[in-house]
Write a protein that holds these residues in place. Structure first.
Motif, PDB file in Angstrom:
ATOM      1  N   THR A  82      41.510  -3.325   1.966  1.00 47.07           N
ATOM      2  CA  THR A  82      40.935  -2.836   3.209  1.00 47.07           C
ATOM      3  C   THR A  82      39.722  -3.662   3.583  1.00 47.07           C
ATOM      4  OG1 THR A  82      40.306  -0.831   4.394  1.00 47.07           O
ATOM      5  CG2 THR A  82      39.323  -1.164   2.230  1.00 47.07           C
ATOM      6  N   GLU A  83      39.245  -3.446   4.796  1.00 51.79           N
ATOM      7  CA  GLU A  83      38.172  -4.242   5.364  1.00 51.79           C
ATOM      8  C   GLU A  83      36.869  -3.455   5.272  1.00 51.79           C
ATOM      9  OE1 GLU A  83      38.656  -4.703   9.521  1.00 51.79           O
ATOM     10  OE2 GLU A  83      37.179  -6.296   9.726  1.00 51.79           O
ATOM     11  N   ASN A  84      35.812  -4.133   4.836  1.00 53.11           N
ATOM     12  CA  ASN A  84      34.515  -3.479   4.672  1.00 53.11           C
ATOM     13  C   ASN A  84      33.387  -4.368   5.172  1.00 53.11           C
ATOM     14  OD1 ASN A  84      34.972  -0.919   2.879  1.00 53.11           O
ATOM     15  ND2 ASN A  84      36.266  -2.523   2.021  1.00 53.11           N
TER      16      ASN A  84
ATOM     17  N   SER B 225      34.455   7.288   4.131  1.00 53.78           N
ATOM     18  CA  SER B 225      35.305   6.103   4.015  1.00 53.78           C
ATOM     19  C   SER B 225      34.499   4.848   4.320  1.00 53.78           C
ATOM     20  CB  SER B 225      36.484   6.208   4.990  1.00 53.78           C
ATOM     21  OG  SER B 225      37.224   5.022   4.930  1.00 53.78           O
ATOM     22  N   LYS B 226      34.766   3.767   3.505  1.00 52.08           N
ATOM     23  CA  LYS B 226      34.120   2.477   3.765  1.00 52.08           C
ATOM     24  C   LYS B 226      34.977   1.629   4.711  1.00 52.08           C
ATOM     25  CE  LYS B 226      33.198   3.888   0.337  1.00 52.08           C
ATOM     26  NZ  LYS B 226      32.852   5.279  -0.064  1.00 52.08           N
ATOM     27  N   GLY B 227      36.226   2.037   4.842  1.00 51.51           N
ATOM     28  CA  GLY B 227      37.144   1.211   5.608  1.00 51.51           C
ATOM     29  C   GLY B 227      36.781   1.141   7.078  1.00 51.51           C
ATOM     30  N   GLN B 228      36.803  -0.078   7.581  1.00 50.37           N
ATOM     31  CA  GLN B 228      36.410  -0.259   8.976  1.00 50.37           C
ATOM     32  C   GLN B 228      37.541   0.047   9.948  1.00 50.37           C
ATOM     33  OE1 GLN B 228      33.270  -3.389   9.789  1.00 50.37           O
ATOM     34  NE2 GLN B 228      34.368  -4.265   8.052  1.00 50.37           N
TER      35      GLN B 228
ATOM     36  N   TRP C 244      41.258  -2.143  -2.623  1.00 52.42           N
ATOM     37  CA  TRP C 244      40.930  -0.749  -2.330  1.00 52.42           C
ATOM     38  C   TRP C 244      41.412   0.102  -3.500  1.00 52.42           C
ATOM     39  CZ3 TRP C 244      37.347   1.289   0.112  1.00 52.42           C
ATOM     40  CH2 TRP C 244      37.395   2.528   0.755  1.00 52.42           C
ATOM     41  N   TYR C 245      41.050   1.323  -3.528  1.00 50.74           N
ATOM     42  CA  TYR C 245      41.249   2.074  -4.757  1.00 50.74           C
ATOM     43  C   TYR C 245      42.524   2.890  -4.816  1.00 50.74           C
ATOM     44  CZ  TYR C 245      39.209   6.249  -2.462  1.00 50.74           C
ATOM     45  OH  TYR C 245      38.936   7.289  -1.641  1.00 50.74           O
ATOM     46  N   PHE C 246      43.430   2.625  -3.893  1.00 49.99           N
ATOM     47  CA  PHE C 246      44.714   3.294  -4.005  1.00 49.99           C
ATOM     48  C   PHE C 246      45.696   2.401  -4.740  1.00 49.99           C
ATOM     49  CE2 PHE C 246      43.189   5.093   0.183  1.00 49.99           C
ATOM     50  CZ  PHE C 246      42.582   6.163  -0.430  1.00 49.99           C
TER      51      PHE C 246
ATOM     52  N   SER D 218      46.585   7.937   6.158  1.00 48.62           N
ATOM     53  CA  SER D 218      47.001   7.306   4.904  1.00 48.62           C
ATOM     54  C   SER D 218      46.003   6.245   4.464  1.00 48.62           C
ATOM     55  CB  SER D 218      48.379   6.687   5.067  1.00 48.62           C
ATOM     56  OG  SER D 218      48.325   5.618   5.983  1.00 48.62           O
ATOM     57  N   LYS D 219      45.323   5.623   5.428  1.00 43.75           N
ATOM     58  CA  LYS D 219      44.328   4.613   5.053  1.00 43.75           C
ATOM     59  C   LYS D 219      43.080   5.253   4.456  1.00 43.75           C
ATOM     60  CE  LYS D 219      45.548   0.586   7.786  1.00 43.75           C
ATOM     61  NZ  LYS D 219      45.090  -0.395   8.783  1.00 43.75           N
ATOM     62  N   ILE D 220      42.748   6.447   4.960  1.00 42.53           N
ATOM     63  CA  ILE D 220      41.606   7.148   4.357  1.00 42.53           C
ATOM     64  C   ILE D 220      41.938   7.506   2.916  1.00 42.53           C
ATOM     65  CG2 ILE D 220      40.227   9.258   4.422  1.00 42.53           C
ATOM     66  CD1 ILE D 220      40.548   9.250   7.478  1.00 42.53           C
ATOM     67  N   ASP D 221      43.116   8.050   2.734  1.00 45.22           N
ATOM     68  CA  ASP D 221      43.552   8.403   1.379  1.00 45.22           C
ATOM     69  C   ASP D 221      45.065   8.540   1.412  1.00 45.22           C
ATOM     70  OD1 ASP D 221      44.206   9.592  -1.048  1.00 45.22           O
ATOM     71  OD2 ASP D 221      42.271  10.637  -1.164  1.00 45.22           O
ATOM     72  N   SER D 222      45.723   7.728   0.635  1.00 42.41           N
ATOM     73  CA  SER D 222      47.186   7.735   0.662  1.00 42.41           C
ATOM     74  C   SER D 222      47.753   9.092   0.259  1.00 42.41           C
ATOM     75  CB  SER D 222      47.732   6.639  -0.254  1.00 42.41           C
ATOM     76  OG  SER D 222      47.267   6.839  -1.578  1.00 42.41           O
TER      77      SER D 222
ATOM     78  N   TYR E 199      46.655  -2.152  -2.623  1.00 37.30           N
ATOM     79  CA  TYR E 199      46.180  -1.949  -1.273  1.00 37.30           C
ATOM     80  C   TYR E 199      44.833  -2.624  -1.042  1.00 37.30           C
ATOM     81  CZ  TYR E 199      45.526   0.563   3.069  1.00 37.30           C
ATOM     82  OH  TYR E 199      45.349   0.887   4.367  1.00 37.30           O
TER      83      TYR E 199
ATOM     84  N   LYS F 178      36.279   2.153  12.628  1.00 36.19           N
ATOM     85  CA  LYS F 178      35.098   1.769  13.402  1.00 36.19           C
ATOM     86  C   LYS F 178      35.299   1.875  14.911  1.00 36.19           C
ATOM     87  CE  LYS F 178      35.970  -3.217  13.271  1.00 36.19           C
ATOM     88  NZ  LYS F 178      35.507  -4.498  12.738  1.00 36.19           N
TER      89      LYS F 178
END
Lengths: 782, 140
Positions: free
Chosen positions: A322-324, B36-39, A314-316, B60-64, A320, B42
């Protein structure tokens, strides 16, 4: 009225069912798979170091992602994408404002670029028109990680609790930013990125984007697809094809029957048809993901890969993950897989790499539905294994040369003499060469010594063989004499085992499987000491006449025992030998009691397709006329007091007949030697006992070498490089056999034998353990 | 009769004025919208407030970087099949103890190229005294 209600009810039900049926697959399940299909699985392999926490990290510990495409089997073969350059045209990758690396899965924190993992070419941010393609969306970083996040065992690091690695974790990534923070791409940025990737000479371009179009619907020929896609992008797609660069496309997320126009354009354009792949996504259940477009009319250029619930970078900062989900993430699985296959087979063109991945895809059961999955689910285990029979190549340095000689592996062999097998064995340790898959000439490494069977003097020294020698012989010896001479025939049932004719006056001798040499026959009573062991019987005979194949013919002409000619032919091996024997001293002259027999031998031997009895076939073949010129001395002397001394020594030079294009290339003459010394005493302690002591060195190469010229590498231009392996054939030690033999005549037809044999440095090897044999047996003739 | 009409008219005007007072439009103190692409989003409903135990984690998962902000509401629209979808705040109307927060779902234009990832467009907001209101989220 009731009827009207019924009709209305039926119509409503029909419409309702119809509506349900057109809904397609929901959730993560199958969108089109028939109910009875099962989801097949490939066979993965790799130890726990290969299939570690990072291996399963891409699927959060489950057997999805890398395990589902059997990447472990490819890693086990050493295929990791090393040396392969993959361009990622996307939203960039996680970078600092300085342009240095952020993510620990792409190298060290704050690594300056380019690094061994990431290259950010000048001007590669085509959204912001700068040199730092920083990811402000996350999509590009995730895609890059699926392709080539490194395998750095950080899965259990304190700061990274969900580590993973990419499919081709040793590949290099070329980052181009053509998408913005919202995941929207512009044609201009895509075209510029692709043009730069082509200029950069990458091998594979990953494209995890597309329009909401459908091939065959929104365009149905090259011209209309160019218009639909955008001519600037389409021009670069054609340029990539012309440069032999592979384009991998996400099929699209619109649950359509066919991929997007970009992913499917190869259907209508031969300029890049064999270098373009559309990728549909399967869910965690192994079936087509509900969102994924299907392969449809592009089935011939389409394949499936895991795309749902994929964990990646992920881009942080600070590693980090993440699931996609999406075909965006199935496409980089395929890009990575192509890099792995390309790494494994340097001999394949990019089009052949694509063809291999498509051909080996898992296409049974669920994946047999080509309208959904195209060729099926990618399978790295099969893609990195032989598809058809493996063959050696000789006679050309071009894999596509129709005049090249290709031999099945089983038809290549080299069976070496024990006189130099130790040297060969030492020289071939860890030596590899290439062989090629008949399917596409994909190159495989194989140990050179896998073609060699190494001759052994000591291999016959088994307890079983010693016991076998003690078994009663069924052979029957018949002797008769007529006007012309003496006949001796040994038969086993209806088969003649050996025969010998000696003319009156011993001028002419003809033999089958039996030496006609006058010296050897003269010492025959002495050789009777020996039991039937191989080395015992061979101690005194000419070692360059390689008898023992069962069809050996001898003929001798003798001039009153002063001069003789021996000839030898071996019907099986087509050997032809000729020896001149000079007998300046003979027990027939003077006082026979103390006389010595001295025989000097000069001769030559020709061997067809072998030398020193070392035969070879296929790419290792030698010529028809390998030649050995030899000389030997044999001496026998009665020392008195019933002592007899016997000695013999042979030396020869062997010239290997080279065949053009053979892996047995140049060679120097091979100098060989052998000797025997023996002392025997009759009437030992009592008249019915004899004892003998013998020292023997079996034939050994003293000097000489041969050059093996074998294919060791091949490149994408289909050119084979041969390398020379010069093998010094002198073994690292000298085998000496020590024999003590005792014989006691119990009756006229029976005797008692005791035999003690010590073998030192067996097979001329200093690593060979000494062998000792003690045998005691009673022999009675009926 | 006139008296009756006057009373009715007065009540009507009163109710209208009352309504106009209740439909006060407010401006969020902080607002950031993205995709956000993060599931990890969902299984979430259309919004999460700071009252939720998972609020900080999601944020924080969306953007730290969001962890340093004072957002107290995350509004999520999705899943969407591709990138290119956006959520845009139209307005926030306060009616007594309720907030009507209206968003516009923006789709990518047909001819555009977008990332082929399942996405979750979101907006993170900071609204004063949010926990005093009932929240109604509308996507237009």
């Amino acid at each position: 009225m009731k009827n009207l209600i019924k009709i209305f009810a039926i119509l409503s039900l029909t419409l309702l069912l119809s509506a349900c049926g057109s809904g397609g697959g929901g959730g993560g399940g199958a969108g089109g798979g028939a109910a009875n299909y099962t989801v097949p699985a490939c066979t993965d392999s790799g130890n726990s170091t290969i299939r570690d926490a990072e291996y399963y990290g891409m699927s959060n510990g489950s057997t999805h992602a890398l395990a589902r495409i059997c990447a472990g089997a490819a890693y086990e073969r050493g295929a990791t994408g090393s040396g392969i350059d993959v361009a990622v045209i996307d939203t960039g990758v996680a970078l600092y404002g300085s342009g240095n690396n952020v993510h620990l899965d792409f190298g060290e924190n704050n690594d300056s670029l380019p690094s061994s993992k990431i290259v950010t070419p000048s001007g590669s941010d085509y959204i912001n028109s700068d040199n730092i393609p920083n990811d402000d969306d996350g999509h590009g970083t995730t895609v890059a990680g699926i392709i080539a996040a490194d395998n750095d065992n950080q899965a259990n690091s304190p700061i990274i609790t969900d580590g993973m690695h990419g499919v081709a974790y040793d590949a290099k990534l070329y980052i181009f930013k053509a998408g913005d923070s919202n995941g929207s791409f512009t044609n201009a940025a895509i075209a510029s990125s692709m043009q730069a990737a082509i200029s950069g000479g990458v091998d594979i371009i990953n494209n995890s984007y597309g329009g909401s179009t459908e091939i065959g619907v929104d365009c149905n020929d090259a011209s209309s697809c160019e218009s639909t896609i955008g001519s600037n992008v389409y021009t670069q797609m054609e340029a990539a094809g012309a440069a032999g660069i592979i384009n991998v496309w996400a099929a699209g997320n619109d649950s359509q029957s066919n991929p997007s126009a970009e992913a499917g354009a190869a259907l209508y354009d031969t300029d890049f048809q064999n270098l373009s792949i559309a990728v549909v996504a399967i869910g965690t259940d192994g079936k087509i993901a509900s969102y994924s477009n299907k392969c449809g009319i592009v089935a011939a250029y389409c394949v499936a890969a895991p795309g749902s619930s994929i964990y990646s970078t992920w881009y942080f900062a600070n590693g980090y993950h993440t699931e996609n989900s999406g075909t965006s993430f199935a496409a980089p699985m395929v890009s990575g897989a192509l890099a792995v296959v390309k790494h494994e087979f340097s001999s394949l063109t990019n089009a052949q790499v694509v063809n291999r991945l498509l051909t080996t895809a898992l296409d049974t059961d669920e994946y047999s539905q080509s309208s959904i999955y195209g060729h099926g689910l990618i399978n790295l285990s099969s893609a990195t294994a032989a598809i058809s029979s493996l063959k050696t190549i000789s006679g050309s340095n071009s894999l596509d040369d129709t005049d090249a000689n290709y031999f099945d592996l089983a038809n290549n062999s080299f069976s070496s003499s024990a006189s130099f097998s130790n040297a060969l064995s030492n020289a071939l340790v860890d030596q590899t060469m290439e062989v090629y898959d008949s399917f596409d000439r994909a190159n495989f490494k194989i140990n050179v010594n896998s073609f060699f069977s190494l001759g052994s003097y000591i291999s016959q020294n088994t307890v079983e063989n010693h016991m076998a020698r003690l078994e009663p012989k069924t052979k029957e010896k018949v002797k008769h004499k007529n006007l012309y001479g003496n006949f001796t025939t040994e038969v086993d049932g209806n088969y003649v085992q050996s025969s010998m004719f000696q003319s009156t006056g011993d001028f002419l001798a003809l033999g089958f499987n039996q030496s006609t040499n006058s010296f050897e026959n003269a010492v025959d009573p002495l050789s009777g000491f020996f039991n039937d062991s191989n080395f015992g019987n061979n101690y005194l005979v000419n070692p360059y006449f390689h008898a023992g194949t069962g069809q050996d013919y001898f003929m001798s002409f003798n001039g009153n025992s002063n001069f003789g000619i021996d000839t030898f032919t071996n019907a099986n091996g087509n050997d032809l030998g000729l020896a001149f024997n000079l007998n300046p001293l003979s027990s027939t002259n003077g006082d026979a009691k103390y006389a010595g027999d001295l025989q000097i031998v000069l001769g030559t031997n020709y061997e067809q397709n072998k030398f020193l009895n070392s035969s070879s076939t296929g790419a290792f073949v030698t010529g028809d006329m390998s030649n050995t010129n030899f000389t030997g001395v044999k001496y026998k002397r009665n020392l008195g007091n019933d002592f007899t001394f016997v000695g013999s020594g042979f030396a020869g030079y062997t010239y290997i007949d080279k065949v053009s294009n053979s892996y047995i290339d140049k060679s120097t003459p091979l100098l060989t030697s052998s000797f025997t010394l023996g002392l025997a005493k009759a009437n030992f302690i009592s008249k019915d006992q004899r004892i003998g002591f013998f020292i023997n060195q079996p034939q050994r190469v003293e000097d000489g070498s041969l050059n093996l010229r074998v294919p060791t590498s091949s490149d994408r231009d289909r050119t084979v490089t041969y390398s020379n392996l010069n093998v010094d054939l002198e073994p690292d030690a000298r085998q000496i056999n020590f024999d003590i033999i005792f014989q006691k005549a119990v009756t006229k037809t029976s005797n008692l034998n005791a035999n003690l044999t010590h073998v030192q440095n067996g097979d001329h090897s200093n690593s060979s353990n000494s062998q000792n044999f003690i045998s005691l047996f009673y022999k009675k003739t009926f | 009769m006139l008296n009756k009409l006057a009373i009715i008219l007065s009540l009507f005007l009163f109710s209208c004025s009352s309504y106009l007072i209740q439909a006060e439009e407010i401006i969020p103190e902080e607002l950031y919208c993205g995709s956000s692409k993060g599931q990890f989003l969902k299984n979430d409903k259309s919004y999460i407030t700071a009252k939720s135990k998972k609020f900080k984690e999601k944020l924080s998962k969306i953007d730290s970087n969001f962890i340093n902000k004072d957002y107290n509401l995350i509004v999520i629209s999705g899943p969407k099949p591709t990138g290119g979808f956006l959520l845009k705040l139209k307005n926030i109307n306060k009616k007594k103890d309720t907030l009507h927060i209206n968003f516009i779902d923006i789709k990518p234009v047909n001819s555009s190229k977008v990332s082929m990832a399942i996405t979750y467009p979101y907006c993170a907001l900071k609204i004063q005294d949010l926990d005093k209101f009932k929240i109604f989220i509308n996507f237009i």
